[in-house]
Design a protein around this motif. Structure first.
Motif, PDB file in Angstrom:
ATOM      1  N   LYS A 288       0.829  -1.201   0.000  1.00 30.13           N
ATOM      2  CA  LYS A 288       0.000   0.000   0.000  1.00 30.13           C
ATOM      3  C   LYS A 288       0.867   1.255   0.000  1.00 30.13           C
ATOM      4  CE  LYS A 288      -3.785  -2.480   0.539  1.00 30.13           C
ATOM      5  NZ  LYS A 288      -4.683  -2.728  -0.604  1.00 30.13           N
ATOM      6  N   ASP A 289       0.802   2.028  -1.064  1.00 24.70           N
ATOM      7  CA  ASP A 289       1.395   3.374  -1.129  1.00 24.70           C
ATOM      8  C   ASP A 289       2.863   3.395  -0.714  1.00 24.70           C
ATOM      9  OD1 ASP A 289      -1.119   4.450  -1.875  1.00 24.70           O
ATOM     10  OD2 ASP A 289      -1.725   4.474   0.229  1.00 24.70           O
ATOM     11  N   VAL A 290       3.644   2.445  -1.190  1.00 21.58           N
ATOM     12  CA  VAL A 290       5.042   2.353  -0.776  1.00 21.58           C
ATOM     13  C   VAL A 290       5.885   3.408  -1.495  1.00 21.58           C
ATOM     14  CG1 VAL A 290       7.123   0.925  -0.941  1.00 21.58           C
ATOM     15  CG2 VAL A 290       5.012  -0.030  -0.019  1.00 21.58           C
ATOM     16  N   GLU A 291       6.663   4.116  -0.701  1.00 23.07           N
ATOM     17  CA  GLU A 291       7.581   5.124  -1.219  1.00 23.07           C
ATOM     18  C   GLU A 291       9.006   4.794  -0.781  1.00 23.07           C
ATOM     19  OE1 GLU A 291       6.234   8.889   0.156  1.00 23.07           O
ATOM     20  OE2 GLU A 291       4.366   8.829  -1.001  1.00 23.07           O
ATOM     21  N   LYS A 292       9.925   4.961  -1.713  1.00 19.82           N
ATOM     22  CA  LYS A 292      11.331   4.684  -1.431  1.00 19.82           C
ATOM     23  C   LYS A 292      12.176   5.671  -2.212  1.00 19.82           C
ATOM     24  CE  LYS A 292      15.304   2.544  -0.652  1.00 19.82           C
ATOM     25  NZ  LYS A 292      15.963   2.535   0.678  1.00 19.82           N
TER      26      LYS A 292
ATOM     27  N   GLY B 115       4.672   5.762  -4.308  1.00 21.03           N
ATOM     28  CA  GLY B 115       3.308   5.402  -3.943  1.00 21.03           C
ATOM     29  C   GLY B 115       2.794   4.158  -4.642  1.00 21.03           C
ATOM     30  N   VAL B 116       3.598   3.104  -4.668  1.00 17.11           N
ATOM     31  CA  VAL B 116       3.218   1.863  -5.343  1.00 17.11           C
ATOM     32  C   VAL B 116       2.258   1.062  -4.469  1.00 17.11           C
ATOM     33  CG1 VAL B 116       4.070  -0.372  -6.175  1.00 17.11           C
ATOM     34  CG2 VAL B 116       5.337   1.736  -6.693  1.00 17.11           C
TER      35      VAL B 116
ATOM     36  N   LEU C 143       6.478   4.259 -10.831  1.00 19.61           N
ATOM     37  CA  LEU C 143       5.013   4.236 -10.850  1.00 19.61           C
ATOM     38  C   LEU C 143       4.518   3.043 -11.656  1.00 19.61           C
ATOM     39  CD1 LEU C 143       4.320   7.995 -11.668  1.00 19.61           C
ATOM     40  CD2 LEU C 143       3.950   6.891  -9.455  1.00 19.61           C
ATOM     41  N   ILE C 144       3.382   2.472 -11.237  1.00 15.94           N
ATOM     42  CA  ILE C 144       2.714   1.471 -12.064  1.00 15.94           C
ATOM     43  C   ILE C 144       1.945   2.227 -13.139  1.00 15.94           C
ATOM     44  CG2 ILE C 144       0.949  -0.319 -12.129  1.00 15.94           C
ATOM     45  CD1 ILE C 144       1.718  -1.058  -9.275  1.00 15.94           C
ATOM     46  N   VAL C 145       2.417   2.110 -14.363  1.00 16.14           N
ATOM     47  CA  VAL C 145       1.828   2.847 -15.481  1.00 16.14           C
ATOM     48  C   VAL C 145       0.682   2.070 -16.118  1.00 16.14           C
ATOM     49  CG1 VAL C 145       2.302   3.786 -17.788  1.00 16.14           C
ATOM     50  CG2 VAL C 145       3.972   4.086 -15.942  1.00 16.14           C
ATOM     51  N   GLU C 146       0.841   0.737 -16.158  1.00 16.25           N
ATOM     52  CA  GLU C 146      -0.175  -0.075 -16.826  1.00 16.25           C
ATOM     53  C   GLU C 146      -0.177  -1.470 -16.218  1.00 16.25           C
ATOM     54  OE1 GLU C 146      -1.795  -0.919 -21.348  1.00 16.25           O
ATOM     55  OE2 GLU C 146      -0.020   0.319 -21.020  1.00 16.25           O
ATOM     56  N   GLU C 147      -1.336  -2.074 -16.098  1.00 18.83           N
ATOM     57  CA  GLU C 147      -1.427  -3.453 -15.634  1.00 18.83           C
ATOM     58  C   GLU C 147      -2.649  -4.114 -16.240  1.00 18.83           C
ATOM     59  OE1 GLU C 147      -2.737  -4.374 -11.510  1.00 18.83           O
ATOM     60  OE2 GLU C 147      -2.588  -2.215 -11.203  1.00 18.83           O
ATOM     61  N   GLY C 148      -2.569  -5.436 -16.349  1.00 19.07           N
ATOM     62  CA  GLY C 148      -3.686  -6.168 -16.913  1.00 19.07           C
ATOM     63  C   GLY C 148      -3.286  -7.580 -17.265  1.00 19.07           C
ATOM     64  N   LEU C 149      -4.154  -8.267 -17.996  1.00 21.34           N
ATOM     65  CA  LEU C 149      -3.839  -9.598 -18.476  1.00 21.34           C
ATOM     66  C   LEU C 149      -2.662  -9.540 -19.439  1.00 21.34           C
ATOM     67  CD1 LEU C 149      -7.476 -10.900 -19.143  1.00 21.34           C
ATOM     68  CD2 LEU C 149      -6.004 -11.408 -17.171  1.00 21.34           C
ATOM     69  N   PRO C 150      -1.864 -10.607 -19.513  1.00 15.16           N
ATOM     70  CA  PRO C 150      -0.660 -10.566 -20.356  1.00 15.16           C
ATOM     71  C   PRO C 150      -0.929 -10.147 -21.797  1.00 15.16           C
ATOM     72  CG  PRO C 150      -0.606 -12.503 -18.957  1.00 15.16           C
ATOM     73  CD  PRO C 150      -1.948 -11.872 -18.748  1.00 15.16           C
TER      74      PRO C 150
ATOM     75  N   LYS D 139      11.807  -1.673 -10.267  1.00 15.52           N
ATOM     76  CA  LYS D 139      11.316  -3.052 -10.167  1.00 15.52           C
ATOM     77  C   LYS D 139      12.084  -3.850  -9.118  1.00 15.52           C
ATOM     78  CE  LYS D 139      12.432  -4.211 -14.327  1.00 15.52           C
ATOM     79  NZ  LYS D 139      13.360  -3.079 -14.536  1.00 15.52           N
ATOM     80  N   SER D 140      13.406  -3.867  -9.231  1.00 15.54           N
ATOM     81  CA  SER D 140      14.223  -4.639  -8.291  1.00 15.54           C
ATOM     82  C   SER D 140      14.131  -4.071  -6.881  1.00 15.54           C
ATOM     83  CB  SER D 140      15.684  -4.671  -8.750  1.00 15.54           C
ATOM     84  OG  SER D 140      15.808  -5.351  -9.984  1.00 15.54           O
ATOM     85  N   THR D 141      14.066  -2.758  -6.775  1.00 13.31           N
ATOM     86  CA  THR D 141      13.933  -2.129  -5.461  1.00 13.31           C
ATOM     87  C   THR D 141      12.648  -2.572  -4.781  1.00 13.31           C
ATOM     88  OG1 THR D 141      15.224  -0.199  -6.146  1.00 13.31           O
ATOM     89  CG2 THR D 141      13.778   0.080  -4.247  1.00 13.31           C
ATOM     90  N   LEU D 142      11.572  -2.690  -5.544  1.00 14.73           N
ATOM     91  CA  LEU D 142      10.307  -3.140  -4.976  1.00 14.73           C
ATOM     92  C   LEU D 142      10.447  -4.556  -4.408  1.00 14.73           C
ATOM     93  CD1 LEU D 142       7.308  -2.732  -4.431  1.00 14.73           C
ATOM     94  CD2 LEU D 142       6.840  -3.575  -6.747  1.00 14.73           C
TER      95      LEU D 142
END
Length: 266
Positions: free
Chosen positions: A10-14, A24-25, A218-225, A45-48
């Motif tokens: 929830k809303d992770v900042e680094k 805010g991921v 930021l998560i720019v886009e997500e969905g089915l592959p 990505k790797s930091t997450l």
């Protein structure tokens, strides 16, 4: 029907100093889900993944893995290590230990298994990743793909609820990539909850339940592959996929070039 989540972010900042890396991921991983994260190098990505595994301290938001609230304290305490397995770009095997000894070390130290119990389990796990015949080999005697499969067996020896993969094939020779991806596909088929950071688009298309594109924290886009990889709606996703498809076409037939599909931004 309520979906059980094994990871809730929830809303992770680094940030590293003044430079924001995660902005805010928020995302959830359902039990048994395979989530693939794609994006340019340096996008966060790797930091997450390292934040999820307690290897990086984050400044804002929250991360839960099962019932564990992730923090540097929980990571050092070992409870998180028994819940989350992580596979890195480099294999991180102990060079002075055989494949079997690498796999048995943590179960003996943390789970207090006897040597015989740990050896029996290690033999089964090495067989699972196709390396029974390499059980007594040292890392220097193994190929990169074999070392990475030993690393997967070592992580599985702790019976994790979730596996994190950080570009697990990026440092491998092309001819050894397939053997590692095959093991990962098998884990997905068996219902292992997984987050995979990768540039292997064929794997993402065929194995992922969901694909996320991350850019500049930021998560720019997500969905089915197929939606994200074949019909992305954001220009940044299209540009990234176009660049990847120019460089990576080795493990599967290429996906259609998103810049040539006639799809327009929403």
């Amino acid at each position: 029907m309520t979906v059980e989540c094994v990871i809730s972010i929830k809303d992770v900042e680094k940030s590293y100093g003044p430079t924001p890396v995660l902005r805010g991921v928020s995302l959830d991983l359902a039990v048994g889900e395979v989530l693939v994260i794609i994006g340019r190098s340096g996008s966060g990505k790797s930091t997450l993944l390292r934040c999820i595994n307690g290897l990086e301290e984050f400044q804002g938001g929250s991360i839960r893995v099962g019932e564990i609230e992730v923090s540097p304290k929980t990571a050092k305490g070992g409870s998180l290590r028994k819940t989350v397995g992580m596979i890195f770009q480099s294999f991180n095997l102990f060079p002075h230990l055989t494949a079997t000894e690498n796999v048995t070390l943590a179960p003996r130290k943390l789970n207090k298994l006897s040597r015989d119990e740990a050896n029996v389990e290690a033999a089964a796990l090495l067989a699972k990743v196709g390396l029974s015949h390499r059980a007594h080999a040292y890392p220097s005697q193994l190929s990169g793909g074999e070392q990475q499969r030993v690393a997967i067996a070592r992580a599985l020896a702790m019976h994790p609820r979730v596996m994190l993969f950080d570009e697990p094939t990026s440092s491998l020779d092309p001819e050894t990539v397939g053997s590692v991806l095959l093991v990962m596909r098998q884990l997905a088929q068996e219902g292992m909850s997984m987050i995979v950071v990768t540039h292997e688009m064929g794997f993402a298309r065929d194995v992922a339940d969901r694909v996320i594109f991350v850019d500049e924290g930021l998560i720019v886009e997500e969905g089915l592959p197929l939606q994200v990889l074949r019909s992305p709606t954001h220009q940044r996703t299209k540009l990234f996929l176009h660049s990847i498809l120019q460089e990576h076409n080795r493990d599967e037939p290429p996906l259609p070039d998103p810049l040539e599909t006639g799809i327009h931004d929403s």
